[in-house]
Design an enzyme around this catalytic site. Structure first.
Site, PDB file in Angstrom:
ATOM      1  N   PRO A 219       1.210  -1.086   0.186  1.00 57.30           N
ATOM      2  CA  PRO A 219      -0.014  -0.340  -0.152  1.00 57.30           C
ATOM      3  C   PRO A 219       0.410   1.599   0.194  1.00 57.30           C
ATOM      4  O   PRO A 219       0.747   2.137   0.053  1.00 57.30           O
ATOM      5  CB  PRO A 219      -0.599  -0.470   1.307  1.00 57.30           C
ATOM      6  CG  PRO A 219       0.036  -1.130   2.133  1.00 57.30           C
ATOM      7  CD  PRO A 219       0.466  -2.397   1.048  1.00 57.30           C
ATOM      8  N   PHE A 220       2.417   0.925   0.482  1.00 55.24           N
ATOM      9  CA  PHE A 220       2.701   2.526   0.403  1.00 55.24           C
ATOM     10  C   PHE A 220       4.360   1.792  -0.477  1.00 55.24           C
ATOM     11  O   PHE A 220       4.722   2.915   0.067  1.00 55.24           O
ATOM     12  CB  PHE A 220       2.812   2.605   1.804  1.00 55.24           C
ATOM     13  CG  PHE A 220       1.967   2.440   2.655  1.00 55.24           C
ATOM     14  CD1 PHE A 220       1.284   4.014   2.815  1.00 55.24           C
ATOM     15  CD2 PHE A 220       1.408   1.745   3.413  1.00 55.24           C
ATOM     16  CE1 PHE A 220       0.124   3.901   3.369  1.00 55.24           C
ATOM     17  CE2 PHE A 220       0.385   2.265   4.336  1.00 55.24           C
ATOM     18  CZ  PHE A 220      -0.178   3.702   4.228  1.00 55.24           C
ATOM     19  N   SER A 221       3.306   1.891  -1.680  1.00 52.94           N
ATOM     20  CA  SER A 221       4.512   1.415  -2.331  1.00 52.94           C
ATOM     21  C   SER A 221       5.042   2.598  -3.394  1.00 52.94           C
ATOM     22  O   SER A 221       4.288   3.219  -3.159  1.00 52.94           O
ATOM     23  CB  SER A 221       4.334   0.912  -4.307  1.00 52.94           C
ATOM     24  OG  SER A 221       4.210  -0.663  -3.094  1.00 52.94           O
ATOM     25  N   GLU A 237       3.875  -0.274   5.026  1.00 55.01           N
ATOM     26  CA  GLU A 237       4.130   0.315   6.238  1.00 55.01           C
ATOM     27  C   GLU A 237       4.441   1.588   6.632  1.00 55.01           C
ATOM     28  O   GLU A 237       5.168   2.520   6.067  1.00 55.01           O
ATOM     29  CB  GLU A 237       5.249  -0.467   7.542  1.00 55.01           C
ATOM     30  CG  GLU A 237       5.278   0.685   9.113  1.00 55.01           C
ATOM     31  CD  GLU A 237       7.060   0.047   9.836  1.00 55.01           C
ATOM     32  OE1 GLU A 237       6.209   0.083  11.034  1.00 55.01           O
ATOM     33  OE2 GLU A 237       7.111  -0.859   8.513  1.00 55.01           O
ATOM     34  N   LYS A 253       5.142  -4.928  13.740  1.00 53.15           N
ATOM     35  CA  LYS A 253       5.817  -5.782  13.847  1.00 53.15           C
ATOM     36  C   LYS A 253       5.408  -6.970  14.761  1.00 53.15           C
ATOM     37  O   LYS A 253       4.506  -6.960  15.246  1.00 53.15           O
ATOM     38  CB  LYS A 253       6.791  -5.052  15.493  1.00 53.15           C
ATOM     39  CG  LYS A 253       7.567  -4.604  15.360  1.00 53.15           C
ATOM     40  CD  LYS A 253       8.996  -4.980  15.023  1.00 53.15           C
ATOM     41  CE  LYS A 253      10.161  -3.686  15.122  1.00 53.15           C
ATOM     42  NZ  LYS A 253      11.647  -4.380  14.722  1.00 53.15           N
TER      43      LYS A 253
END
Length: 438
Positions: A219-221, A237, A253
């Site tokens: 999702p955070f590419s 993340e 984590k």
């Protein structure tokens, strides 16, 4: 074509183009030819990129780059003078501004420690609707060029051999020394990283990023280019997001492999992760650290844990993710969050100051932009920043490629298993590098 509109501070023109996957390819093809480019792809995960499916910021209308010292002060002045969208990064080396007694470590491929820019061209994609804004061109001409853009022919095949900066024997000995620090009470957990690199290497960054997106859509590419220096990032993340006065962070984590072809085994892995006392203990330590960081910038009593030990499914792994939220104190903004929460707890450990001292002592190479963050801010101060992990760093001028990997070390860590985990992560990246050249 849609009507003209405004999306927070800039005039945009909307286009209904259809075939969103093809639009994303065109956005990357076209944007990657600028000297500065930031292409973000949510891969249609919910609640990513503040409700955009993809964002492209191309060309630097104005920019700032700085080393640690007074970089955040410069960034505040730059933001004050430019009420516009900003895109950029904060590298791991900026810890030296937050903790001045820590040494400034170099970036493996040459990114500045801090860099932000006002984009000349800004494209926002949601569904099949593309909104285009430019400080220098008619949006119609950009869309025309966009739809005609094609990827450059991939470079020829090259065998890439990644060399570890730390021999295995040295790695095992270092883990033993870190466990000794934990036993003495110097820290509770430390994220220890090592670099695998290749010299005299030529890759096609666009093709590599496409392969990463195919193999591991997260999702955070981010495809991030600064002159001839590249970050190819497939991060799952989020560091933090800010909407109005509401801020939340989502540290990861806890990891378990997935077996999507075997639903029973796959579900068993999810249950095992949720039941793992070890993973929960590591997760809650980082949650406490994030709560403490956010409490410095949020109203008293507003910081809460809205999700603890959430199990989230990604293409290759399950991740244990917790969410910590709060309400900013009056007069605080996204730069205050950066200054008080960076470096992020999931990539450092607890307690943060002591862990950073140990990282500086035991890690053999600087992390650079790895373990840092890339993100954007709109003119209203809403922001979204990732954690730079699962990444390839590359300098076209130096012909230098760097992959950093790490894991959380606790008293229960087994050095042999930790080293094998690092090799596994590098092998996955190596397969992507080779696959992009076939």
């Amino acid at each position: 074509m849609l009507n003209n509109n405004t999306v927070t501070g800039r005039s945009f023109k909307g286009y209904s183009l259809g075939n969103a996957p093809e639009i994303k390819k065109q956005m990357l093809n076209w944007g990657s030819r600028f000297n500065i480019c930031c292409f973000m792809d949510s891969h249609n995960y919910p609640d990513s990129l503040q409700h955009y499916d993809a964002i492209l910021a191309a060309g630097a209308w104005k920019w700032i780059a700085s080393a640690p010292g007074n970089a955040f002060a410069k960034l505040r002045a730059f933001t004050h003078d430019n009420s516009d969208w900003l895109f950029g990064h904060v590298g791991f080396g900026m810890q030296s501004e937050i903790f001045p007694d820590l040494p400034v470590q170099p970036d493996p491929v040459g990114f500045p420690h801090l860099g932000f820019f006002v984009p000349e061209h800004l494209l926002l994609l949601k569904g099949d609707v593309l909104r285009v804004s430019s400080h220098s061109q008619n949006p119609d001409s950009i869309v025309a060029a966009l739809t005609k853009s094609t990827a450059d022919k991939p470079a020829g095949h090259q065998v890439i051999r990644l060399i570890p900066a730390v021999p295995k024997a040295d790695y095992v000995r270092t883990i033993g020394e870190l466990r000794a620090h934990i036993r003495r009470g110097d820290c509770y957990e430390i994220n220890f990283c090592q670099e695998f690199s290749a010299s005299e290497t030529v890759i096609d960054p666009v093709q590599v990023f496409r392969e990463m997106s195919n193999v591991s859509p997260n999702p955070f590419s981010v495809f991030y280019k600064s002159d001839e220096t590249y970050l190819l990032c497939a991060s799952p993340e989020r560091f933090f997001t800010l909407q109005g006065e509401s801020v939340w962070s989502q540290p990861i984590k806890g990891t378990a492999p997935r077996f999507p072809d075997d639903p029973v085994r796959d579900e068993d892995q999810s249950r095992r992760l949720l039941a793992s006392a070890k993973e929960k203990a590591e997760n809650v330590m980082i949650v406490d650290l994030v709560r403490n960081d956010l409490s410095r910038v949020c109203r008293p009593g507003s910081v809460t844990v809205t999700e603890l030990f959430g199990i989230h499914a990604f293409p290759q792994v399950f991740q244990m993710i917790s969410t910590v939220s709060g309400e900013l104190s009056g007069g605080r903004n996204w730069i205050d969050v950066l200054e008080n929460c960076f470096p992020m707890g999931s990539m450092t450990g607890a307690p943060k100051k002591r862990v950073l001292e140990l990282i500086a002592r035991y890690e053999k190479t600087g992390r650079g932009i790895f373990s840092g963050t890339v993100g954007y801010v709109d003119p209203d101060g809403n922001a979204d920043f990732n954690v730079v992990i699962r990444s390839i760093l590359y300098s076209n001028t130096r012909r230098q490629l760097s992959c950093l990997v790490g894991s959380g070390i606790t008293w229960y860590a087994d050095a042999e298993q930790e080293y094998e985990e690092c090799l596994l992560k590098v092998q996955a990246l190596l397969k992507i590098l080779e696959g992009s050249k076939r």
